[in-house]
Design a protein around this motif. Structure first.
Motif, PDB file in Angstrom:
ATOM      1  N   GLN A   1       0.832  -1.207   0.000  1.00 36.10           N
ATOM      2  CA  GLN A   1       0.000   0.000   0.000  1.00 36.10           C
ATOM      3  C   GLN A   1       0.866   1.258   0.000  1.00 36.10           C
ATOM      4  O   GLN A   1       0.569   2.224  -0.714  1.00 36.10           O
ATOM      5  N   VAL A   2       1.947   1.231   0.786  1.00 37.51           N
ATOM      6  CA  VAL A   2       2.862   2.381   0.813  1.00 37.51           C
ATOM      7  C   VAL A   2       3.499   2.574  -0.566  1.00 37.51           C
ATOM      8  O   VAL A   2       3.587   3.696  -1.073  1.00 37.51           O
ATOM      9  N   PHE A   3       3.932   1.464  -1.166  1.00 38.51           N
ATOM     10  CA  PHE A   3       4.544   1.543  -2.496  1.00 38.51           C
ATOM     11  C   PHE A   3       3.568   2.134  -3.510  1.00 38.51           C
ATOM     12  O   PHE A   3       3.939   2.997  -4.316  1.00 38.51           O
ATOM     13  N   ASP A   4       2.323   1.701  -3.470  1.00 36.59           N
ATOM     14  CA  ASP A   4       1.321   2.212  -4.404  1.00 36.59           C
ATOM     15  C   ASP A   4       1.101   3.715  -4.215  1.00 36.59           C
ATOM     16  O   ASP A   4       0.939   4.462  -5.196  1.00 36.59           O
ATOM     17  N   ARG A   5       1.115   4.176  -2.961  1.00 40.65           N
ATOM     18  CA  ARG A   5       0.926   5.608  -2.719  1.00 40.65           C
ATOM     19  C   ARG A   5       2.118   6.410  -3.245  1.00 40.65           C
ATOM     20  O   ARG A   5       1.945   7.503  -3.805  1.00 40.65           O
ATOM     21  N   ILE A   6       3.323   5.871  -3.058  1.00 39.69           N
ATOM     22  CA  ILE A   6       4.513   6.541  -3.590  1.00 39.69           C
ATOM     23  C   ILE A   6       4.443   6.596  -5.117  1.00 39.69           C
ATOM     24  O   ILE A   6       4.709   7.636  -5.734  1.00 39.69           O
ATOM     25  N   ALA A   7       4.075   5.467  -5.735  1.00 36.64           N
ATOM     26  CA  ALA A   7       4.012   5.395  -7.193  1.00 36.64           C
ATOM     27  C   ALA A   7       2.995   6.378  -7.760  1.00 36.64           C
ATOM     28  O   ALA A   7       3.199   6.955  -8.836  1.00 36.64           O
TER      29      ALA A   7
END
Length: 293
Positions: free
Chosen positions: A267-273
């Motif tokens: 989820q964190v990765f998706d928000r960064i992306a």
């Protein structure tokens, strides 16, 4: 006595072993079976099955196949991946696998062993270009800059190992890589201007490969959820496969293996992306920074 020591050496928990054991545990529970049923199928003790599921002992191919049959796993892709995971764990315990010829990679050996059989990796990096995308001169400059080598002759084998890892991006079934980098990593002068020009040119070319997705999070993006740490998520596409999260600091490596941790970091990765530039704009920014060098 020597045999006893060898046996004790095998009874350790490894990342690969825990990954395999965790997936087999999930498959067993999905069928509503108890460890006693697995033990009967293997003609083994319940205690041994418990050790297998905790990643404490290596697993033989016949045992993996027997458990897959018991758990009604019929997809050959899933079975073969579990067999590959078991084989990689045995090789890791016996100091086999191509990565073990490089003592310089000791701290990364379990990560590289997983990377070798993974299908997908998502990585967020704050300070450096990911190893899978580094040029030889950039990797060499990083090694020199670290200043942690007792013998300078160890640096070249380190660079060779870094390049060997990159073979996973090629071949018939290449690794799918999604990398999101902070803009600062592109502007950090590693090895001099000519090294960075070559590295950024290589990044631009790799971003055009069908199995590589590259995004840059610009400095002007402001606050974002990845400001405190970098991490990588190692994934396997097959049904039931569990993700592994890897994070590295200057003094240690951290493995996060629970489903909760995997979901959180995804989820964190998706928000960064979502805050990062699209692929086309990313390539334009890389080329612009390259011209500055």
């Amino acid at each position: 006595m020597a045999g006893d020591r060898a046996d004790r050496g095998k009874t350790i928990s490894t990342v690969l072993g825990r990954r395999l054991g965790g997936e087999l545990l999930a498959l067993r529970e999905s069928r509503g079976l108890r460890q006693a049923s697995s033990a009967e199928a293997l003609t083994a003790s319940v205690a041994k099955v418990a050790k297998m599921e905790r990643g404490l002992v290596p697993m033989r191919d016949p045992d993996v196949r027997a458990l897959c049959h018991l758990y009604e796993v019929q997809d050959p892709v899933v079975v073969n991946r579990l067999l590959a995971l078991a084989r990689a764990d045995r090789d890791r315990r016996k100091a086999k696998g191509w990565w073990n010829q490089y003592p310089q990679m000791q701290a990364m050996v379990e990560y590289v062993a997983l990377e070798d059989i993974a299908t997908n990796i998502r990585t967020w990096q704050l300070a450096v270009i990911p190893g899978l995308l580094q040029t030889p001169d950039y990797a060499r400059a990083l090694a020199v800059g670290a200043g942690s080598w007792d013998d300078p002759d160890e640096i070249e084998p380190f660079v060779e190992a870094r390049l060997a890892r990159q073979e996973r991006l090629r071949g018939e079934r290449p690794l799918q890589l999604w990398a999101v980098l902070w803009e600062g990593a592109l502007r950090q002068l590693v090895g001099g201007r000519s090294v960075m020009r070559e590295q950024l040119g290589h990044l631009s070319n790799m971003a055009r490969q069908p199995n590589v997705k590259l995004q840059i999070l610009p400095c002007l993006a402001g606050a974002h959820p990845g400001m405190t740490s970098a991490f990588s998520i190692v994934s396997f596409d097959e049904q039931g496969a569990l993700d592994v999260v890897f994070a590295e600091s200057t003094s240690s490596t951290v493995w996060l293996e629970s489903e909760t941790d995997a979901v959180h970091h995804a989820q964190v990765f998706d928000r960064i992306a979502r805050q990062a530039l699209a692929q086309t704009n990313t390539v334009s920014l890389i080329d612009a920074i390259r011209k500055e060098f």
